[in-house]
Design a protein around this motif. Structure first.
Motif, PDB file in Angstrom:
ATOM      1  N   GLU A   1       0.825  -1.211   0.000  1.00  0.00           N
ATOM      2  CA  GLU A   1       0.000   0.000   0.000  1.00  0.00           C
ATOM      3  C   GLU A   1       0.859   1.261   0.000  1.00  0.00           C
ATOM      4  O   GLU A   1       0.571   2.226  -0.709  1.00  0.00           O
ATOM      5  CB  GLU A   1      -0.942  -0.013   1.205  1.00  0.00           C
ATOM      6  N   LEU A   2       1.930   1.254   0.785  1.00  0.00           N
ATOM      7  CA  LEU A   2       2.818   2.414   0.827  1.00  0.00           C
ATOM      8  C   LEU A   2       3.522   2.596  -0.514  1.00  0.00           C
ATOM      9  O   LEU A   2       3.626   3.720  -1.025  1.00  0.00           O
ATOM     10  CB  LEU A   2       3.840   2.244   1.961  1.00  0.00           C
ATOM     11  N   GLU A   3       3.995   1.501  -1.088  1.00  0.00           N
ATOM     12  CA  GLU A   3       4.632   1.578  -2.406  1.00  0.00           C
ATOM     13  C   GLU A   3       3.676   2.166  -3.439  1.00  0.00           C
ATOM     14  O   GLU A   3       4.038   3.079  -4.200  1.00  0.00           O
ATOM     15  CB  GLU A   3       5.076   0.187  -2.856  1.00  0.00           C
ATOM     16  N   ALA A   4       2.454   1.661  -3.466  1.00  0.00           N
ATOM     17  CA  ALA A   4       1.478   2.134  -4.450  1.00  0.00           C
ATOM     18  C   ALA A   4       1.165   3.613  -4.268  1.00  0.00           C
ATOM     19  O   ALA A   4       1.085   4.373  -5.246  1.00  0.00           O
ATOM     20  CB  ALA A   4       0.200   1.303  -4.344  1.00  0.00           C
ATOM     21  N   GLU A   5       0.995   4.034  -3.014  1.00  0.00           N
ATOM     22  CA  GLU A   5       0.700   5.439  -2.733  1.00  0.00           C
ATOM     23  C   GLU A   5       1.818   6.350  -3.216  1.00  0.00           C
ATOM     24  O   GLU A   5       1.576   7.373  -3.877  1.00  0.00           O
ATOM     25  CB  GLU A   5       0.481   5.638  -1.232  1.00  0.00           C
ATOM     26  N   LEU A   6       3.054   5.989  -2.900  1.00  0.00           N
ATOM     27  CA  LEU A   6       4.178   6.851  -3.242  1.00  0.00           C
ATOM     28  C   LEU A   6       4.476   6.834  -4.737  1.00  0.00           C
ATOM     29  O   LEU A   6       4.836   7.862  -5.324  1.00  0.00           O
ATOM     30  CB  LEU A   6       5.411   6.442  -2.435  1.00  0.00           C
TER      31      LEU A   6
ATOM     32  N   GLY B   1       4.325   9.874  -7.894  1.00  0.00           N
ATOM     33  CA  GLY B   1       5.433  10.173  -8.792  1.00  0.00           C
ATOM     34  C   GLY B   1       6.810   9.834  -8.253  1.00  0.00           C
ATOM     35  O   GLY B   1       7.823  10.187  -8.878  1.00  0.00           O
ATOM     36  N   HIS B   2       6.873   9.151  -7.117  1.00  0.00           N
ATOM     37  CA  HIS B   2       8.168   8.824  -6.512  1.00  0.00           C
ATOM     38  C   HIS B   2       8.685   7.473  -7.004  1.00  0.00           C
ATOM     39  O   HIS B   2       7.903   6.595  -7.383  1.00  0.00           O
ATOM     40  CB  HIS B   2       8.046   8.809  -4.991  1.00  0.00           C
ATOM     41  N   THR B   3       9.992   7.313  -6.976  1.00  0.00           N
ATOM     42  CA  THR B   3      10.633   6.054  -7.353  1.00  0.00           C
ATOM     43  C   THR B   3      10.807   5.209  -6.101  1.00  0.00           C
ATOM     44  O   THR B   3      11.753   5.407  -5.321  1.00  0.00           O
ATOM     45  CB  THR B   3      11.991   6.310  -8.031  1.00  0.00           C
ATOM     46  N   VAL B   4       9.883   4.300  -5.886  1.00  0.00           N
ATOM     47  CA  VAL B   4       9.850   3.500  -4.666  1.00  0.00           C
ATOM     48  C   VAL B   4       9.518   2.060  -5.023  1.00  0.00           C
ATOM     49  O   VAL B   4       8.591   1.801  -5.798  1.00  0.00           O
ATOM     50  CB  VAL B   4       8.793   4.044  -3.669  1.00  0.00           C
TER      51      VAL B   4
END
Length: 256
Positions: free
Chosen positions: A51-56, A60-63
């Protein structure tokens, strides 16, 4: 506009963070993502990590997130190599993951002792082992090991955890000397009592609130962002000549 620092050297920097799905680790992941770093993080909490990966990433972040039990060293080092393949060799490693489950002296067995050392100390060394070659090639890097004030203030029912956290200081200093000539610095970030959901749910009661108020030099409470901002500084080029040091972020707790 943020009142806090932006670090140009962190933009596009590959960073690896353990225990990044919640609590302090989540705060660190968010902070590095906001700086424009290429963030790879691991956690055993698969749903929260995804969920955190998807949100970030939506922002537009590279996560990238990988579900990983960090005590399984081969799998953990493999996850770090996967991040390297996608983001480039890590130039910052944040060894945040730990488990501060309470335990009394008479309930520990050799097996449960080893399990606590594995999650609170052993994995941090082998994560460092995985990133150091890339840092040597780059001739720069920052390894941030997490300590704790718990052993400094003699918190009971935590002997395996405090043994691990005290040992982290020694490991940081030895590694700092061993690899410092390659431009790699190693420091220990030492949080005080941080108001994470886990702490608030399990241990922060009225008595704990009173203890915090009496022990901290500063009013107020510590939150993950307070720790994340120190991690940013220690990863950024601003701290390029700082190594083998302890950075205590605890609101001025009386260490005795």
């Amino acid at each position: 506009m943020s009142e806090f620092a932006s670090y140009p050297s962190l933009k596009d920097m590959p960073v690896v963070i353990s225990g990044g799905a919640s609590g302090i680790g989540e705060g660190i992941v968010r902070a590095f993502a906001a700086q424009g770093s290429k963030v790879g993080f691991v956690d055993i909490a698969d749903e929260a990590g995804q969920e955190l990966e998807a949100e970030l990433r939506e922002a537009g972040h590279t996560v990238r997130f990988t579900r990983c039990d960090i005590t399984e060293i081969a799998a953990y080092q493999s996850a770090i190599r996967d991040f390297e393949a996608k983001h480039g060799a890590a130039l910052a490693l944040v060894n945040n993951a730990a488990n501060d489950q309470r335990h009394s002296w008479d309930e520990l067995t050799p097996e449960s002792w080893d399990a606590r050392i594995a999650v609170n100390l052993k994995q941090a060394f082998f994560a460092a082992q995985a990133v150091i070659p890339g840092m040597i090639t780059a001739k720069k890097g920052s390894i941030i090991n997490f300590g704790s004030i718990s052993w400094m203030i003699m918190v009971p029912n935590l002997s395996a955890y405090t043994a691990s956290k005290a040992a982290m200081h020694g490991m940081s200093r030895s590694l700092a000397k061993e690899i410092g000539q390659h431009g790699i610095r190693v420091n220990t970030l030492v949080p005080g009592w941080i108001m994470t959901e886990r702490q608030l749910t399990k241990w922060v009661d009225a008595a704990a609130e009173k203890l915090i108020a009496e022990s901290q030099a500063m009013a107020g409470r510590l939150y993950p962002d307070d720790i994340a901002r120190m991690a940013l500084f220690l990863a950024a080029d601003d701290s390029k000549m700082i190594s083998a040091q302890d950075f205590v972020v605890d609101g001025g707790w009386a260490h005795g």
